[in-house]
Design an enzyme around this catalytic site. Structure first.
Site, PDB file in Angstrom:
ATOM      1  N   ASP A  96       0.860  -1.189   0.000  1.00 27.30           N
ATOM      2  CA  ASP A  96       0.000   0.000   0.000  1.00 27.30           C
ATOM      3  C   ASP A  96       0.899   1.242   0.000  1.00 27.30           C
ATOM      4  O   ASP A  96       2.126   1.128   0.142  1.00 27.30           O
ATOM      5  CB  ASP A  96      -0.869  -0.046   1.270  1.00 27.30           C
ATOM      6  CG  ASP A  96      -1.901   1.075   1.355  1.00 27.30           C
ATOM      7  OD1 ASP A  96      -2.262   1.649   0.306  1.00 27.30           O
ATOM      8  OD2 ASP A  96      -2.334   1.378   2.493  1.00 27.30           O
ATOM      9  N   ASP A  99      -9.048   3.644  -2.157  1.00 30.73           N
ATOM     10  CA  ASP A  99     -10.066   4.054  -1.191  1.00 30.73           C
ATOM     11  C   ASP A  99     -11.360   4.491  -1.851  1.00 30.73           C
ATOM     12  O   ASP A  99     -11.650   5.689  -1.962  1.00 30.73           O
ATOM     13  CB  ASP A  99      -9.501   5.157  -0.296  1.00 30.73           C
ATOM     14  CG  ASP A  99      -8.276   4.676   0.469  1.00 30.73           C
ATOM     15  OD1 ASP A  99      -8.112   3.445   0.612  1.00 30.73           O
ATOM     16  OD2 ASP A  99      -7.480   5.528   0.910  1.00 30.73           O
ATOM     17  N   GLU A 136       2.661   5.030  -3.998  1.00 28.03           N
ATOM     18  CA  GLU A 136       2.655   5.976  -5.139  1.00 28.03           C
ATOM     19  C   GLU A 136       4.009   6.665  -5.310  1.00 28.03           C
ATOM     20  O   GLU A 136       4.353   6.953  -6.465  1.00 28.03           O
ATOM     21  CB  GLU A 136       1.528   6.996  -4.947  1.00 28.03           C
ATOM     22  CG  GLU A 136       0.141   6.406  -5.067  1.00 28.03           C
ATOM     23  CD  GLU A 136      -0.248   5.477  -3.898  1.00 28.03           C
ATOM     24  OE1 GLU A 136       0.239   5.699  -2.785  1.00 28.03           O
ATOM     25  OE2 GLU A 136      -1.010   4.538  -4.126  1.00 28.03           O
TER      26      GLU A 136
HETATM   27  O1  MIG Z   1      -3.659   6.102   4.727  1.00 28.16           O
HETATM   28  O2  MIG Z   1      -3.432   0.828   5.804  1.00 28.16           O
HETATM   29  O3  MIG Z   1      -5.975   2.225   0.566  1.00 28.16           O
HETATM   30  O4  MIG Z   1      -6.878  -0.003   1.978  1.00 28.16           O
HETATM   31  O5  MIG Z   1      -6.762   0.112   4.776  1.00 28.16           O
HETATM   32  C1  MIG Z   1      -4.456   4.948   4.692  1.00 28.16           C
HETATM   33  C2  MIG Z   1      -4.575   1.583   6.008  1.00 28.16           C
HETATM   34  C3  MIG Z   1      -3.588   3.762   4.430  1.00 28.16           C
HETATM   35  C4  MIG Z   1      -4.901   3.038   2.544  1.00 28.16           C
HETATM   36  C5  MIG Z   1      -5.407   1.847   1.806  1.00 28.16           C
HETATM   37  C6  MIG Z   1      -6.409   1.137   2.656  1.00 28.16           C
HETATM   38  C7  MIG Z   1      -5.787   0.726   3.970  1.00 28.16           C
HETATM   39  C8  MIG Z   1      -5.240   1.960   4.680  1.00 28.16           C
HETATM   40  N1  MIG Z   1      -4.303   2.657   3.819  1.00 28.16           N
END
Ligand code: MIG
Length: 644
Positions: free
Chosen positions: A250, A328, A253
Site C-alpha cells: 500500500d 479508497d 505511489e
Molecule cells: O492512509 O493501511 O488504501 O486499503 O486500509 C491509509 C490503512 C492507508 C490506505 C489503503 C487502505 C488501507 C489503509 N491505507
C-alpha cells in the site's frame, strides 16, 4: 487506468482518498490505450515513466495527443485488427499475468484493521461456523509495532507464528500489509540495515529523503535499484517466513503526508542500474518496482510456490508482479457502478487481475449495497471485502440474517464457478485477453457494445449483469448479437438488443452464449476442498462447439513443465441426439475430483446413452431438460453418445 470514451488524463500515481470519477490522476498509471475505428483496432503504448498527459478525443475527435515532461518519445503502435490481437501483442511486449495461486481466487476478508490476534481468529472462526466460504484474512497496519514495517505489535500479536499456523489449520491464508516507508529509528533493524546498505532514496545533498507517513518520519527504499530490491526481498522473505501466504503493498505511489504534492519532491534521487534518476522519472514505477521486489522476496522464501502480492500502485508490466485493487473507494452506489467500469478499464489496459473493496472502503453503506456489491464481485477477478478504520463492521453477516443468506449465496456462487474462473485465468495468462472484459473486446463488430460499462463478460462464456441500483429488483442490459441463454432458466434470447430482467435481492443475472461450456463445482468452504470435489461440464449447445479444459495443482510451477491436465471437449448435436468427445488429456497432472459429470442442457429424454460404446450412468430431468452423464476419472479419450 483507462476510461471508456473521450477523456483527458494525467499519468502521475496519486493517493486519492475519497476519489470520485472526476478525479485524475489516480493510483495506477498505464500509458496504453486502444483505438477502434471502422471495426479495426490498434493500440498505443507510450513507454515513458515521467509525468505524462493524454488527450484522447476530448479536445477534438479528429486527433489525440500525448506527451511527457521528460525522457524519450518511445511509443509503440500495436496492430490489431481485433482488440484481442492488440492485447495479445501488448502482453507479449510487457509480459503476461502469471498464474496466481488458486487460493487467491477465493473470497478474501479484510478490514482496517483486525486486531488483536483473538479478533482475527474469531473472524475466521465465524466464517467457518456460519459456513460462509473464504480463503483468506488480511492484516492491516495495526498489527505492526508502531507502524514499523516487518515488525509485530508485541501486545496485540504476541505470537504471530502460532496465530498464522492456527489460521492455516482452518484453511485460512493470511496476508499482511507492508508499506514502503521505513521509520527513522536508530534502534530499529530495518532502518539500520537499510541505512548500512545504502538503499534509501536521497535528497540532492546526498542524505536520505525523509518524509512523514504512518510511523512518523520515514525513509523510502529506491526500488528502481537492484541492490535496494535485493535488500527488500530479503526483508520480505524473513518477515513472511512467520507463515504469511501473501503480501499487500500500500502507500506506494509513494504517498507522503503533510505536503500538498502528496509525494516526494521531484528532485529526490534514485539509483537505477548504474545511473541516477530523479523522483520525477522514478515516481510512476516506484510501486511497480516495489511489487517486483516483494514478489522476489516471496519467491526466495518458497521457490516452488506461486507468490501472491496485492498493490495499490503500478505501471505497465506490473501485471507480472501483483494484482491491483483500486484504493479508497466509497460505500455508495455511484462507486459500485463506476467501480465496474474502472475494472473494465483495467482489463482493457492489459492489467487483468484487479478488484475493488466490496461494500466500499469509506463510509457506512447499507445491507442492500453490500449484497449487490458482493454479487457483482462474484466475477471481479479479485474478490475482497475491506473497510476503513472508522467504518462499522462489514463482514457478510454484519447486516442481519436475511442479508447474511444473500451474501453467503453470492460468495458460494463464486466458489461454484471456480473451475471456470481458473480456466479463464489460465487463458488470460497465455493471451492477455482479460478475464473480466468489456463487451466491446469480444464483440468489436457490434457498435452497440461500445461504451457499455455496467455489464461485462467473464471469459467468453459468461455475461454478467449485476444490479447496480438501490432497492432495485430488475435491470436493463444489452446482449450482443447472437443467441444467448438465461442461466437461471435456460430461456433462449436473441441478442443484438436490450432487455429488462428481474433480479431478486439474491439474484445475479447471468447469460451464456450459444456454444458455451461452463466448468463448475459444488459449494466448498475454501479452495482447499476443490481438488477433491465434484467437477461438472455444463454444455449449452444447439450447434457444434468445442472448449479446452485446463487444470493444475493450483500452487506450484509444475504446470510450466508437464504438471497440467488439458483436454478438449467437443460437442456435436444432431436431430437424433448428441455426441460429446473428451480428448485424451495432455500433461501429467491427475485431477483428484470425486465425481465428474457432463450436463447437457436442452436435452430430450434419451433412448440410450453410452460411454466408449459401453454402459454409463445418466440421469434425465424432464422439467429442466437437463441430462447429467457421469464420466470416470480418466485421462483417456472419452466418447459419449446420446440418442433420443
Ligand atoms: O492512509 O493501511 O488504501 O486499503 O486500509 C491509509 C490503512 C492507508 C490506505 C489503503 C487502505 C488501507 C489503509 N491505507
Amino acid at each position: 487506468g483507462a476510461k471508456l470514451g473521450g477523456t483527458a488524463m494525467t499519468m502521475w500515481n496519486a493517493d486519492v482518498y475519497g476519489y470520485d470519477n472526476s478525479v485524475d490522476p489516480l493510483y495506477v498509471d498505464i500509458p496504453f490505450f486502444l483505438i477502434l475505428r471502422k471495426g479495426i483496432t490498434h493500440g498505443i503504448f507510450f513507454d515513458n515513466t515521467w509525468r505524462s498527459t493524454f488527450d484522447i478525443g476530448k479536445e477534438s475527435r479528429k486527433y489525440f495527443d500525448f506527451g511527457a515532461e521528460g525522457g524519450e518519445l518511445n511509443y509503440y503502435v500495436i496492430a490489431g485488427p481485433a482488440p484481442a490481437d492488440v492485447l495479445r501483442r501488448y502482453t507479449d511486449l510487457t509480459g503476461p499475468m502469471p498464474m496466481p495461486p488458486l487460493w487467491s481466487l477465493g473470497f478474501h476478508q479484510s478490514r482496517y484493521s483486525y486486531y488483536p490476534d483473538t479478533r482475527v481468529r474469531q473472524i475466521a472462526a465465524e466464517f467457518r461456523q456460519r459456513r460462509i466460504p473464504a480463503d483468506s484474512i488480511w492484516l492491516d497496519i495495526h498489527y505492526m509495532d508502531g507502524y514499523r514495517i516487518f515488525t509485530w505489535d508485541p501486545k496485540r500479536f504476541p505470537d504471530p507464528k502460532k496465530l498464522l499456523r492456527g489460521l492455516q489449520e482452518m484453511n485460512f491464508r493470511t496476508v499482511a500489509i507492508v508499506d514502503p516507508g521505513v521509520k527513522v529509528d536508530p534502534n530499529y533493524e530495518a532502518y539500520r540495515s537499510g541505512a548500512r546498505e545504502d538503499v534509501f532514496a536521497k535528497n540532492p545533498d546526498g542524505k536520505p529523503f525523509v518524509g512523514p507517513v504512518w510511523p512518523g518520519d520515514a525513509v523510502f527504499p529506491a526500488f528502481t535499484d537492484a541492490h535496494a530490491r535485493d535488500w527488500w526481498a530479503r526483508k520480505i522473505a524473513e518477515f513472511a517466513s512467520a507463515g504469511l501466504a501473501g503480501i499487500w503493498n500500500d502507500m506506494n505511489e509513494p504517498s507522503v503526508f503533510n505536503v500538498t504534492s502528496g509525494t516526494m519532491p521531484d528532485d529526490v534521487r534514485f539509483r537505477h542500474d548504474g545511473r541516477t534518476m530523479t523522483h520525477a522519472e522514478a515516481h510512476n514505477v516506484f510501486g511497480q518496482q516495489m511489487t517486483r521486489a516483494t514478489q522476489e522476496g516471496l519467491m526466495r522464501l518458497r521457490p516452488g510456490e506461486r507468490p501472491f502480492v496485492l498493490t495499490r500502485d503500478t505501471y505497465s508490466g506490473g501485471q507480472r508482479y501483483a494484482a491491483v485493487w483500486t484504493g479508497d473507494n466509497t460505500a455508495d452506489w455511484a462507486h459500485l457502478r463506476d467501480g465496474v467500469t474502472t475494472l473494465l478499464g483495467m482489463g482493457i489496459s492489459g492489467f487483468p487481475f484487479a478488484g475493488n473493496d466490496i461494500g466500499g472502503f469509506i463510509g457506512i453503506g447499507d445491507a442492500d449495497l453490500w449484497t449487490r456489491w458482493a454479487e457483482a464481485a462474484t466475477f471481479f477477478p479479485f474478490m475482497r471485502a475491506h473497510a476503513e478504520d472508522a467504518a462499522p463492521n462489514k463482514e457478510p453477516w454484519a447486516y442481519g440474517p436475511e442479508f447474511e443468506t444473500y451474501n453467503k449465496q453470492a460468495i458460494e456462487r463464486r466458489y461454484t464457478f471456480l473451475p471456470y474462473i481458473y480456466n479463464c485465468f489460465y487463458q488470460t495468462s497465455r493471451t492477455g485477453m482479460p478475464m473480466m472484459r468489456a463487451l466491446v473486446l469480444q464483440y468489436p463488430d457490434d457498435p452497440a457494445t461500445y461504451g457499455v460499462g455496467d455489464e461485462f463478460l467473464f471469459g467468453s462464456d459468461l455475461l454478467v449483469a449485476p444490479v447496480l441500483d438501490p432497492h432495485s429488483r430488475s435491470r436493463s442490459l444489452y446482449l450482443p448479437k447472437g443467441i444467448w441463454y438465461d442461466l437461471r432458466n435456460d430461456q433462449r434470447i436473441e441478442g443484438g438488443k436490450s432487455l429488462k430482467v428481474e433480479a431478486a435481492e439474491n439474484e445475479l443475472p447471468l447469460f451464456v452464449p450459444e456454444g458455451a461450456i461452463l466448468f463448475r463445482a459444488p459449494v466448498m468452504q475454501s479452495t482447499t476442498e476443490w481438488a477433491a470435489s465434484d467437477l461438472t461440464f455444463e454444455v449449452f449447445a444447439h450447434q457444434p462447439t468445442r472448449r479446452e479444459y485446463y487444470e493444475d495443482d493450483g500452487h506450484t510451477f509444475d504446470y510450466r513443465q508437464d504438471g497440467f491436465f488439458r483436454r478438449t471437449i467437443s460437442v456435436e448435436p444432431s436431430a437424433s441426439g448428441v455426441n460429446v468427445t473428451l480428448s485424451k488429456a495432455e500433461g501429467k497432472y491427475v485431477p483428484a475430483h470425486r465425481l465428474n459429470a457432463v450436463v447437457l442442457h436442452f436435452a430430450k429424454r434419451p433412448r440410450s446413452t453410452t460411454l466408449n460404446g459401453g454402459a454409463v450412468g445418466a440421469r434425465y430431468d424432464a422439467q429442466s431438460e437437463q441430462l447429467a452423464i457421469g464420466i470416470p476419472q480418466s485421462s483417456e479419450r472419452l466418447s459419449i453418445q446420446v440418442n433420443w
